[in-house]
Scaffold this motif. Structure first.
Motif, PDB file in Angstrom:
ATOM      1  N   MET A 255       0.800  -1.211   0.000  1.00 34.32           N
ATOM      2  CA  MET A 255       0.000   0.000   0.000  1.00 34.32           C
ATOM      3  C   MET A 255       0.841   1.273   0.000  1.00 34.32           C
ATOM      4  SD  MET A 255      -3.152  -0.962  -0.206  1.00 34.32           S
ATOM      5  CE  MET A 255      -2.651  -2.415  -1.157  1.00 34.32           C
ATOM      6  N   TYR A 256       2.091   1.176   0.482  1.00 36.73           N
ATOM      7  CA  TYR A 256       2.935   2.379   0.504  1.00 36.73           C
ATOM      8  C   TYR A 256       4.401   1.996   0.373  1.00 36.73           C
ATOM      9  CZ  TYR A 256       3.337   1.307   5.561  1.00 36.73           C
ATOM     10  OH  TYR A 256       3.544   0.701   6.768  1.00 36.73           O
ATOM     11  N   HIS A 257       5.226   2.977   0.159  1.00 40.62           N
ATOM     12  CA  HIS A 257       6.631   2.821  -0.226  1.00 40.62           C
ATOM     13  C   HIS A 257       7.413   1.880   0.693  1.00 40.62           C
ATOM     14  CE1 HIS A 257      10.882   4.060  -0.597  1.00 40.62           C
ATOM     15  NE2 HIS A 257      10.594   4.408  -1.843  1.00 40.62           N
ATOM     16  N   ASP A 258       7.547   2.238   1.959  1.00 37.28           N
ATOM     17  CA  ASP A 258       8.435   1.478   2.838  1.00 37.28           C
ATOM     18  C   ASP A 258       7.872   0.121   3.229  1.00 37.28           C
ATOM     19  OD1 ASP A 258      10.104   3.606   2.664  1.00 37.28           O
ATOM     20  OD2 ASP A 258      10.118   4.119   4.791  1.00 37.28           O
ATOM     21  N   GLN A 259       6.575  -0.066   3.067  1.00 37.85           N
ATOM     22  CA  GLN A 259       5.964  -1.349   3.403  1.00 37.85           C
ATOM     23  C   GLN A 259       6.590  -2.474   2.581  1.00 37.85           C
ATOM     24  OE1 GLN A 259       1.791  -1.969   2.315  1.00 37.85           O
ATOM     25  NE2 GLN A 259       1.336  -2.409   4.472  1.00 37.85           N
ATOM     26  N   GLY A 260       6.943  -2.176   1.353  1.00 39.65           N
ATOM     27  CA  GLY A 260       7.601  -3.161   0.513  1.00 39.65           C
ATOM     28  C   GLY A 260       9.102  -2.986   0.444  1.00 39.65           C
ATOM     29  N   GLN A 261       9.564  -1.743   0.443  1.00 40.38           N
ATOM     30  CA  GLN A 261      10.991  -1.483   0.278  1.00 40.38           C
ATOM     31  C   GLN A 261      11.829  -2.100   1.405  1.00 40.38           C
ATOM     32  OE1 GLN A 261      11.960  -0.603  -2.727  1.00 40.38           O
ATOM     33  NE2 GLN A 261      12.659   1.487  -2.439  1.00 40.38           N
ATOM     34  N   ILE A 262      11.350  -1.988   2.631  1.00 42.22           N
ATOM     35  CA  ILE A 262      12.105  -2.544   3.751  1.00 42.22           C
ATOM     36  C   ILE A 262      12.256  -4.055   3.594  1.00 42.22           C
ATOM     37  CG2 ILE A 262      12.067  -2.967   6.233  1.00 42.22           C
ATOM     38  CD1 ILE A 262      10.742  -0.197   6.532  1.00 42.22           C
ATOM     39  N   ALA A 263      11.168  -4.719   3.253  1.00 41.92           N
ATOM     40  CA  ALA A 263      11.221  -6.175   3.089  1.00 41.92           C
ATOM     41  C   ALA A 263      12.165  -6.558   1.951  1.00 41.92           C
ATOM     42  CB  ALA A 263       9.824  -6.712   2.812  1.00 41.92           C
ATOM     43  N   MET A 264      12.048  -5.906   0.817  1.00 45.10           N
ATOM     44  CA  MET A 264      12.864  -6.263  -0.341  1.00 45.10           C
ATOM     45  C   MET A 264      14.349  -6.035  -0.082  1.00 45.10           C
ATOM     46  SD  MET A 264      10.802  -7.405  -2.772  1.00 45.10           S
ATOM     47  CE  MET A 264      11.450  -7.075  -4.412  1.00 45.10           C
ATOM     48  N   LYS A 265      14.673  -4.929   0.561  1.00 47.79           N
ATOM     49  CA  LYS A 265      16.089  -4.625   0.776  1.00 47.79           C
ATOM     50  C   LYS A 265      16.700  -5.518   1.853  1.00 47.79           C
ATOM     51  CE  LYS A 265      16.035  -0.063  -1.251  1.00 47.79           C
ATOM     52  NZ  LYS A 265      16.330   1.377  -1.156  1.00 47.79           N
ATOM     53  N   LEU A 266      15.903  -5.920   2.815  1.00 49.07           N
ATOM     54  CA  LEU A 266      16.406  -6.876   3.798  1.00 49.07           C
ATOM     55  C   LEU A 266      16.659  -8.237   3.173  1.00 49.07           C
ATOM     56  CD1 LEU A 266      14.277  -6.065   6.973  1.00 49.07           C
ATOM     57  CD2 LEU A 266      16.757  -5.850   6.751  1.00 49.07           C
ATOM     58  N   MET A 267      15.835  -8.602   2.203  1.00 57.10           N
ATOM     59  CA  MET A 267      15.990  -9.911   1.581  1.00 57.10           C
ATOM     60  C   MET A 267      17.171  -9.966   0.614  1.00 57.10           C
ATOM     61  SD  MET A 267      12.118 -11.361   0.917  1.00 57.10           S
ATOM     62  CE  MET A 267      11.571  -9.990  -0.097  1.00 57.10           C
ATOM     63  N   GLY A 268      17.549  -8.825   0.038  1.00 58.30           N
ATOM     64  CA  GLY A 268      18.650  -8.884  -0.926  1.00 58.30           C
ATOM     65  C   GLY A 268      19.033  -7.522  -1.450  1.00 58.30           C
ATOM     66  N   PHE A 269      19.630  -6.704  -0.588  1.00 57.21           N
ATOM     67  CA  PHE A 269      19.967  -5.331  -0.957  1.00 57.21           C
ATOM     68  C   PHE A 269      20.905  -5.276  -2.160  1.00 57.21           C
ATOM     69  CE2 PHE A 269      22.569  -1.457  -0.523  1.00 57.21           C
ATOM     70  CZ  PHE A 269      21.562  -0.503  -0.523  1.00 57.21           C
ATOM     71  N   ASP A 270      21.840  -6.231  -2.255  1.00 54.98           N
ATOM     72  CA  ASP A 270      22.856  -6.170  -3.309  1.00 54.98           C
ATOM     73  C   ASP A 270      22.407  -6.825  -4.608  1.00 54.98           C
ATOM     74  OD1 ASP A 270      22.830  -8.741  -2.346  1.00 54.98           O
ATOM     75  OD2 ASP A 270      25.013  -8.968  -2.257  1.00 54.98           O
ATOM     76  N   ARG A 271      21.149  -7.307  -4.666  1.00 58.27           N
ATOM     77  CA  ARG A 271      20.655  -7.946  -5.889  1.00 58.27           C
ATOM     78  C   ARG A 271      19.409  -7.275  -6.436  1.00 58.27           C
ATOM     79  NH1 ARG A 271      20.490 -12.002  -2.430  1.00 58.27           N
ATOM     80  NH2 ARG A 271      18.386 -12.663  -3.009  1.00 58.27           N
ATOM     81  N   GLY A 272      18.826  -6.343  -5.697  1.00 56.10           N
ATOM     82  CA  GLY A 272      17.547  -5.772  -6.086  1.00 56.10           C
ATOM     83  C   GLY A 272      17.630  -4.861  -7.299  1.00 56.10           C
ATOM     84  N   VAL A 273      16.570  -4.894  -8.103  1.00 55.45           N
ATOM     85  CA  VAL A 273      16.458  -4.082  -9.311  1.00 55.45           C
ATOM     86  C   VAL A 273      15.223  -3.203  -9.202  1.00 55.45           C
ATOM     87  CG1 VAL A 273      16.046  -4.159 -11.819  1.00 55.45           C
ATOM     88  CG2 VAL A 273      17.599  -5.801 -10.750  1.00 55.45           C
ATOM     89  N   THR A 274      15.336  -1.968  -9.673  1.00 58.21           N
ATOM     90  CA  THR A 274      14.176  -1.095  -9.820  1.00 58.21           C
ATOM     91  C   THR A 274      13.843  -0.993 -11.301  1.00 58.21           C
ATOM     92  OG1 THR A 274      14.696   0.206  -7.851  1.00 58.21           O
ATOM     93  CG2 THR A 274      13.276   1.229  -9.492  1.00 58.21           C
ATOM     94  N   MET A 275      12.571  -1.249 -11.638  1.00 61.20           N
ATOM     95  CA  MET A 275      12.117  -1.148 -13.019  1.00 61.20           C
ATOM     96  C   MET A 275      10.980  -0.139 -13.091  1.00 61.20           C
ATOM     97  SD  MET A 275       9.960  -1.981 -15.715  1.00 61.20           S
ATOM     98  CE  MET A 275       8.835  -3.267 -15.185  1.00 61.20           C
ATOM     99  N   LEU A 276      11.100   0.815 -14.009  1.00 56.73           N
ATOM    100  CA  LEU A 276      10.027   1.773 -14.234  1.00 56.73           C
ATOM    101  C   LEU A 276       9.127   1.208 -15.317  1.00 56.73           C
ATOM    102  CD1 LEU A 276      12.046   5.128 -14.201  1.00 56.73           C
ATOM    103  CD2 LEU A 276      11.205   3.763 -12.286  1.00 56.73           C
ATOM    104  N   GLY A 277       7.922   0.817 -14.929  1.00 54.55           N
ATOM    105  CA  GLY A 277       7.000   0.174 -15.845  1.00 54.55           C
ATOM    106  C   GLY A 277       5.853   1.076 -16.245  1.00 54.55           C
ATOM    107  N   GLY A 278       5.276   0.806 -17.406  1.00 54.30           N
ATOM    108  CA  GLY A 278       4.160   1.583 -17.922  1.00 54.30           C
ATOM    109  C   GLY A 278       4.556   2.509 -19.054  1.00 54.30           C
ATOM    110  N   PHE A 279       5.845   2.783 -19.200  1.00 51.54           N
ATOM    111  CA  PHE A 279       6.334   3.605 -20.300  1.00 51.54           C
ATOM    112  C   PHE A 279       6.410   2.758 -21.570  1.00 51.54           C
ATOM    113  CE2 PHE A 279       8.280   5.874 -16.606  1.00 51.54           C
ATOM    114  CZ  PHE A 279       7.608   7.081 -16.780  1.00 51.54           C
ATOM    115  N   PRO A 280       6.647   3.382 -22.733  1.00 54.25           N
ATOM    116  CA  PRO A 280       6.703   2.607 -23.982  1.00 54.25           C
ATOM    117  C   PRO A 280       7.877   1.639 -24.055  1.00 54.25           C
ATOM    118  CG  PRO A 280       6.307   4.939 -24.435  1.00 54.25           C
ATOM    119  CD  PRO A 280       6.670   4.836 -22.987  1.00 54.25           C
TER     120      PRO A 280
END
Length: 324
Positions: A255-280
């Motif tokens: 529902m909000y930024h840190d609700q997912g970001q904290i979990a993802m970065k704890l699980m694998g900070f050095d492997r995580g990817v950010t993808m900007l979706g919805g663009f062409p």
């Protein structure tokens, strides 16, 4: 190339030196040769590049578009500056315009420093706003965080926590679920399954700790399922990332930024990817930042940057497949 004062130059150099990545994609790199050479020295790699312009079609060797726009003497190591923001924003702008014109299938960037980007571009809220401004995009777009086989999408992003509850609507949740499913399919997951997190502790505990799950989130999940999406939840946010893989889910909508970001970065900070979706076209970057504390030491981990390029290449290949 991203922020020149952090680890971006050495990450860029390391990426271009990897045989695995050159086999996966053809590269056009925007930056300054002097900055890139400094990054190669830090990374202890040798680069084999072809000089070219934005119109040069790359072959076996990556093409470097040397903009000659930053003297290394002007770089203040480990500090956000106007010069660094101008460098990174111009590189990004050129890459986006190339892709928007059909000259590239995807865009990747090594980490930016948001403060430096705001120095150079006062309207800069985040990369999504910048991309939309540069290519004139008015459609829906969202930032996704990806770690191995699990994606994190979110209903709200860069807003104050105090504004989150009011910003969550059934229509907004359904739109995010549809966008997430579309991006998952574009990445190669033909039958995406998405878990949805609640907003309140214990997903509201039947209304004892809040009614958003009953009145907004739950109905939105049911509506999305009725429209053909494979969605489950809402689940308590403190267990949803444990539960989702066990239930065959490919993504978690938080529902909000840190609700997912904290979990993802704890699980694998050095492997995580950010993808900007919805663009062409897909836009990918490592999920970590500029790491000013280790800049210039030659110890930056390439794992997330490598994963970002491979994801972009995979999505680009799927976009090209019908035409080929």
């Amino acid at each position: 190339m991203g922020d020149p004062a952090g680890i971006s130059p050495e990450l860029t150099a390391r990426l271009l030196a990897l045989d695995e990545l050159r086999a996966a994609a053809r590269f056009v790199v925007f930056g300054d040769r002097r900055i890139l050479d400094a990054g190669a020295r830090t990374a202890a790699v040798t680069l084999d590049l072809e000089a070219g312009t934005g119109e040069t079609v790359p072959g076996d060797r990556p093409v470097l578009v040397d903009l000659g726009h930053l003297d290394p003497a002007e770089v203040t190591p480990r500090e956000a500056t106007l010069a660094g923001g101008r460098f990174a924003s111009e590189n990004f702008r050129r890459a986006l315009r190339l892709a928007a014109a059909g000259g590239a299938d995807a865009v990747c960037f090594t980490p930016f420093n948001k403060q430096a980007m705001r120095y150079a571009y006062p309207g800069y809220d985040d990369e999504i706003r910048f991309v939309a401004d540069v290519i004139g995009w008015s459609g829906a777009a969202r930032e996704f965080n990806i770690l191995d086989t699990i994606w994190n999408a979110r209903v709200t992003s860069h807003i104050p926590l105090s504004a989150v509850a009011a910003a969550i609507t059934a229509d907004g949740i359904r739109a995010e679920l549809a966008l997430t499913a579309g991006c998952l399919r574009a990445s190669g997951i033909d039958r995406p399954r998405i878990a949805v997190a609640g907003l309140n502790p214990h997903a509201g505990d039947g209304g004892n700790f809040g009614r958003e799950e009953i009145e907004v989130i739950g109905p939105a999940v049911h509506a999305a399922a009725a429209e053909g999406l494979d969605v489950v939840g809402p689940y308590p946010a403190d267990t949803v990332f444990l539960r989702a893989p066990k239930e065959g889910c490919h993504a978690v909508l938080t529902m909000y930024h840190d609700q997912g970001q904290i979990a993802m970065k704890l699980m694998g900070f050095d492997r995580g990817v950010t993808m900007l979706g919805g663009f062409p076209f897909p836009i990918c970057t490592p999920a970590h930042g500029t790491a000013y504390d280790i800049a210039g030491k030659g110890i930056a981990d390439i794992g997330a940057s490598r994963a970002a390029v491979l994801l972009a290449a995979r999505m680009a290949a799927r976009r090209r497949a019908p035409a080929d």
